[in-house]
Design an enzyme around this catalytic site. Structure first.
Site, mmCIF file in Angstrom:
data_model
loop_
_atom_site.group_PDB
_atom_site.id
_atom_site.type_symbol
_atom_site.label_atom_id
_atom_site.label_comp_id
_atom_site.label_asym_id
_atom_site.label_seq_id
_atom_site.Cartn_x
_atom_site.Cartn_y
_atom_site.Cartn_z
ATOM 1 N N LYS A 32 -13.949 8.850 -5.460
ATOM 2 C CA LYS A 32 -15.249 9.221 -4.880
ATOM 3 C C LYS A 32 -15.690 10.591 -5.394
ATOM 4 C CE LYS A 32 -13.652 7.047 -0.591
ATOM 5 N NZ LYS A 32 -13.086 7.379 0.734
ATOM 6 N N LYS B 237 -8.448 14.209 3.432
ATOM 7 C CA LYS B 237 -7.597 13.013 3.438
ATOM 8 C C LYS B 237 -6.709 13.106 4.668
ATOM 9 C CE LYS B 237 -6.091 14.209 -0.713
ATOM 10 N NZ LYS B 237 -6.216 12.920 -1.389
ATOM 11 N N ARG B 238 -6.042 12.028 5.027
ATOM 12 C CA ARG B 238 -5.129 12.092 6.167
ATOM 13 C C ARG B 238 -4.091 13.186 5.931
ATOM 14 N NH1 ARG B 238 -4.799 8.046 9.964
ATOM 15 N NH2 ARG B 238 -2.633 8.674 10.202
ATOM 16 N N THR C 189 -8.197 6.803 -3.060
ATOM 17 C CA THR C 189 -9.559 6.382 -3.401
ATOM 18 C C THR C 189 -10.501 7.579 -3.280
ATOM 19 O OG1 THR C 189 -9.905 5.663 -1.113
ATOM 20 C CG2 THR C 189 -9.292 3.967 -2.724
ATOM 21 N N HIS D 49 0.796 -1.233 0.000
ATOM 22 C CA HIS D 49 0.000 0.000 0.000
ATOM 23 C C HIS D 49 0.823 1.274 0.000
ATOM 24 C CE1 HIS D 49 -4.057 -1.666 0.540
ATOM 25 N NE2 HIS D 49 -3.463 -2.631 1.211
ATOM 26 N N LYS E 187 0.993 14.418 0.866
ATOM 27 C CA LYS E 187 -0.316 14.769 0.289
ATOM 28 C C LYS E 187 -0.428 16.278 0.033
ATOM 29 C CE LYS E 187 -2.790 10.831 2.380
ATOM 30 N NZ LYS E 187 -3.652 10.242 1.334
HETATM 31 C C1 LIG Z 1 -11.788 7.654 1.050
HETATM 32 C C2 LIG Z 1 -11.304 8.018 2.382
HETATM 33 C C3 LIG Z 1 -9.931 8.139 2.613
HETATM 34 C C4 LIG Z 1 -8.895 7.978 1.530
HETATM 35 O O1 LIG Z 1 -8.738 9.259 0.952
HETATM 36 P P1 LIG Z 1 -7.493 9.603 0.011
HETATM 37 O O2 LIG Z 1 -7.841 10.975 -0.514
HETATM 38 O O3 LIG Z 1 -7.504 8.588 -1.088
HETATM 39 O O4 LIG Z 1 -6.287 9.594 0.849
HETATM 40 C C5 LIG Z 1 -9.490 8.472 3.877
HETATM 41 N N1 LIG Z 1 -10.363 8.685 4.892
HETATM 42 C C6 LIG Z 1 -11.692 8.602 4.694
HETATM 43 C C7 LIG Z 1 -12.607 8.876 5.842
HETATM 44 C C8 LIG Z 1 -12.216 8.271 3.446
HETATM 45 O O5 LIG Z 1 -13.547 8.183 3.270
#
Ligand SMILES: *Cc1c(COP(=O)(O)O)cnc(C)c1O
Length: 647
Positions: free
Chosen positions: A498, A386-387, A494, A190, A392
């Site tokens: 979305k 995102k985290r 991911t 990952h 990032k």
């Molecule tokens: C989808 C999702 C992530 C992953 O987000 P990335 O932008 O791909 O890092 C992290 N936390 C939550 C709560 C999510 O729904």
């Protein structure tokens, strides 16, 4: 829920299928048999969470494990040298299943974390084998019936655990046990972040799991002398490089067990989670393993479930799609491509835009509730959730927000649309720079949001407590999706999927699954900017100095100087020092190097927004092009290329 507190909401405790897990102790050899003795025991209690599928009669069970002290646990018999008083009982029984280590980028050097990894693995494996034995005589069917996907290296200790069960409890010889492991295990990588590649001190593994340490040595010996030796005869350097045991450069440091190598060596397939990432796994992370086993490393691009990330979180858009398409897009997301025929239809565009506005009005209410900030639903909602991690690059977004603020102060009549920048993120507790970025975003936002001179042209909010239920409210309301990681660092992402599914336009680097999203939507329907993986490695080769960029970019210099001036935090003039030092001293993630390209991409976004029929055409094409990124497609890929299951 009868009988005390529920530790797993929605799950049912199963009192009949407990497991006893052993730890510590020592290994004694009797007549060639290895006996793991004088162990400490912990109880694993299963909790069963029903997982209902979409449009199926079947309900699967997700079995979760609670750690409990064994009844009659005898403290007096415990190794008093290491664990006086009740520390052991407390740590294990109370914390094994209660403390989720939140740090996804570097593992804590904690014994409890290692025990936790083993506990969950040992419970699940024992349970799996018990259920297999209820229905089968002998082991002949095992590799045909069972597949175990190692989700990152955290459960890698499953490899020696299954070997232990097969050899010590089921009388398999080593080579046969290894064959079984290599039939059932597969490993998903990952991340390429070096600090995220888990290693454990050999001494800790040997103390907590002495028999497993022996088996790791045995596996390593076989691998190096029977497999590496055949490919690279007499190459001791190669054996050193590929050894599961990392020899320290400084002999005072401990030997480390490389969990990623253990995972690769114990599995029949290894996959990355986006095409670019899998290429980098082969080329940079495991190049020798790829030479040794050319078929082993494969790609399965991630996906998201259209049920949660469209049907459930965006019911209005789901209804519009239902009215437009005849088939069941919820279980066959590729059908969304039919929407492309409507991308230029003014009526359809208007409905699509109206639904987005409704979602934004709803989010505006949430923002007011959580942040006490009033935002205009007609503004561009530009979202980065995102985290929080420097790779990032939330800090890149922040620098650009300060630049917009500065441009507006210089010319309050600037002809730009209203913009709302929305953040949500959690940082690992010990990650100082990440915490500082959160603080900086909040301080800058507070100033911008209360400056009447810019007349609501710019707002910024940081929503607290980021989690799935909050993401479900934000994503349907986004116009712009920020996917701006340093190229080569985001394995897939991911969130990017979305957002595009819900009709947001992506501003992003050619990183992770952004590359494949760009392929699907077409380069005219995404805002790509910044250095590519190749540019990044060229720049590093040439020698990158962030101060050169800083000195030569007037706006960027002004923005950084302003942040450093203390003007955003008069009470704490040095408040953003960790962030500023990270940017100017090393800028490992090339934030400054990508600044101008990022700012230019935002200018293109503003131009596109000024032409609504163009904007909504692009947004519709984004939703229509997300078929590939359904988790259903990902699972089919796992079935075909990794699990050998017919679909
Ligand atoms: C989808 C999702 C992530 C992953 O987000 P990335 O932008 O791909 O890092 C992290 N936390 C939550 C709560 C999510 O729904």
């Amino acid at each position: 829920m009868p009988g005390g507190k529920t530790i797993f909401p929605g799950a049912l405790k199963n009192r009949k299928e407990k497991q006893v897990i052993r730890l510590y102790g020592k290994v004694r050899e009797v007549d060639g048999k290895k006996l793991w003795e004088d162990t400490q025991e912990v109880l694993g209690v299963p909790w069963d969470l029903p997982i209902t599928g979409y449009n199926t009669e079947r309900v699967n069970t997700l079995r979760l494990w609670e750690g409990r002290a064994t009844e009659g646990f005898d403290l007096d018999s415990f190794d008093a040298g290491r664990y006086q008083d009740s520390r052991f009982r407390e740590i294990l029984a109370e914390n094994i299943s209660q403390v989720l280590y939140p740090n996804d980028s570097h593992p804590e050097g904690k014994e409890l974390r290692f025990i936790q990894q083993y506990f969950f693995v040992a419970c699940s494996l024992a349970d799996l084998i018990a259920r297999y034995k209820r229905e089968h005589q002998g082991w002949e069917e095992f590799t045909r019936k069972v597949v175990i996907q190692l989700n990152d290296t955290h459960p890698a200790i499953a490899v020696p655990e299954l070997m232990r069960i097969l050899m010590d409890e089921e009388d398999f010889v080593f080579t046969r046990a290894l064959e079984v492991c290599r039939s059932v295990f597969c490993y998903t990588n990952h991340t390429l972040l070096p600090e995220a590649l888990e290693t454990w001190p050999q001494g800790l593994v040997a103390r907590v799991l002495p028999r497993h340490m022996q088996l790791i040595y045995k596996l390593n010996y076989h691998f190096l002398n029977k497999e590496v030796e055949v490919q690279w005869p007499g190459d001791h350097q190669m054996k050193r490089r590929l050894s599961i045991i990392e020899e320290p450069t400084n002999p005072a440091e401990p030997q480390m067990v490389r969990m990623a190598y253990l995972s690769v060596i114990g599995s029949h397939k290894v996959n990355g989670v986006a095409a670019l990432h899998s290429m980098l796994v082969k080329a940079n992370l495991f190049p020798e393993f790829d030479q040794l086993w050319p078929e082993k490393i494969v790609n399965v691009t991630n996906g998201v479930t259209p049920r949660r990330w469209l049907a459930n979180c965006n019911p209005e858009l789901a209804e519009l799609i239902d009215q437009t398409l005849s088939g069941d897009w919820r279980s066959d997301l590729a059908q969304l491509s039919e929407l492309k025929t409507r991308a230029d239809d003014p009526q359809f565009q208007e409905t699509f835009a109206r639904i987005k506005l409704d979602n934004k009005k709803h989010l505006a209410g949430v923002i007011d509730e959580l942040c006490g900030v009033k935002v205009n639903p007609e503004a561009i909602f530009d979202v980065q959730i995102k985290r929080l991690h420097e790779y990032k690059r939330q800090q890149l977004n922040l620098l650009h927000i300060i630049a917009i603020y500065r441009r507006l102060l210089e010319d309050p009549d600037l002809d730009v649309p209203q913009r709302v920048f929305i953040f949500a993120a959690k940082a690992a507790p010990g990650y100082l720079v990440a915490k500082n970025i959160i603080y900086a975003i909040n301080r800058v936002a507070e100033r911008v949001n209360n400056d009447r001179r810019i007349r609501d042209k710019l707002k910024a909010v940081f929503l607290p407590n980021y989690r799935v239920s909050l993401a479900e409210k934000i994503i349907p309301a986004a116009n712009v999706s920020e996917q701006i990681s340093t190229a080569g660092f985001e394995a897939s992402g991911t969130g990017n999927m979305k957002f595009a599914l819900n009709g947001a336009l992506t501003i992003g680097t050619l990183d992770g699954a952004n590359v494949e999203i760009a392929e699907e939507v077409g380069e005219d329907n995404i805002f790509i900017f910044g250095k590519t993986v190749d540019d990044v490695s060229d720049l590093r080769q040439r020698g990158y100095n962030p101060r050169d960029v800083y000195q030569h970019n007037e706006e960027l210099k002004a923005v950084i100087d302003w942040l450093a001036s203390g003007d955003f935090s008069p009470d704490e003039p040095d408040a953003f020092r960790p962030l500023l030092e990270s940017l100017l001293d090393s800028d490992y993630f090339l934030t400054l190097a990508d600044y101008q390209s990022y700012s230019d991409a935002h200018d293109r976004i503003v131009q596109a927004w000024k032409n609504p029929s163009h904007w909504w055409r692009m947004a519709i094409i984004n939703t229509a092009s997300m078929g590939k990124f359904s988790s259903d497609r990902s699972i089919v890929d796992y079935c075909k290329t990794i699990w050998n299951i017919e679909v």
